[in-house]
Write an enzyme that holds these catalytic residues in place. Structure first.
Site: not given
Length: 220
Positions: A11, A46, A49, A115-116, A118, A169-170
């Site tokens: 993401d 980051g 959930r 970390a997703s 999905n 990384e963002d």
């Protein structure tokens, strides 16, 4: 020293799904009786959930049982997945495909570290499943960034030493995770925010692997 592998967050680096997370989290907050801002959404970059849910509930002053938290987290994910299922390959961020192609040609290992949970679904929707030699996502990890677990697992999957790896990384937490894992970190986004990154780019269109590796290794 030579850099041998690159590990990418998903993401905000490969594709921007932040807007979909924001819409889903905001719907959850609204249904619980409070609002959720874009500024607050930025603070969830980051973050896993369940930890994101804890923060949102804290901001909204709402207390839920563990069972209710699981139910709301599942509901949020359903809303998010409905958005993700409509994604197309056109949503890959500018310059990403060309950059990954240049890594492949240079013999550099490529892994996803997200970390997703999905991640695979997203990569499938944007037609990038085959772009990575290894995919480490939220189904493989037990610790969230800034813990370096996801990137250390990525380095391991690529059979590389962490010192020979570069993380893209963002998020501030992701930059910290890279450094805690003994890796170099390239920030993708704002230099004012990603102050701890070794190098910061605003987009992949403005750089090349040759230029970046030179900067990271101090050959300027």
């Amino acid at each position: 020293m030579a850099l041998k592998a690159c590990l990418f967050d998903l993401d905000g680096v490969i594709v921007d799904t932040a807007i979909y997370h924001f819409k889903a989290w905001r719907r959850l907050a609204n249904e619980l009786g409070f609002d959720f801002t874009e500024h607050q959404n930025e603070q969830l970059k980051g973050v896993s959930r369940m930890e994101s849910l804890e923060l949102i509930l804290q901001w909204g002053g709402v207390t839920l049982s563990d069972e209710e938290k699981q139910q709301w987290a599942a509901r949020k994910n359903e809303w998010y997945l409905a958005y993700v299922n409509q994604m197309t390959p056109q949503e890959v961020l500018p310059g990403v495909r060309d950059f990954l192609d240049s890594l492949r040609k240079a013999g550099i290992g490529i892994a996803l570290g997200s970390a997703s949970k999905n991640a695979r679904l997203i990569l499938e929707r944007i037609d990038m499943l085959d772009a990575f030699d290894a995919i480490i996502d939220g189904t493989h990890t037990t610790k969230s960034k800034p813990d370096p677990e996801v990137f250390l697992l990525g380095a391991q999957a690529l059979h590389q030493n962490p010192a020979d790896c570069v993380v893209f990384e963002d998020a501030v937490a992701g930059i910290e995770a890279a450094h805690r894992g003994g890796m170099k970190a390239v920030g993708v986004g704002s230099p004012e925010v990603l102050t701890e990154a070794d190098v910061v780019i605003t987009a992949f269109t403005e750089t090349s692997w040759t230029k970046l590796s030179d900067e990271l290794l101090g050959w300027q």
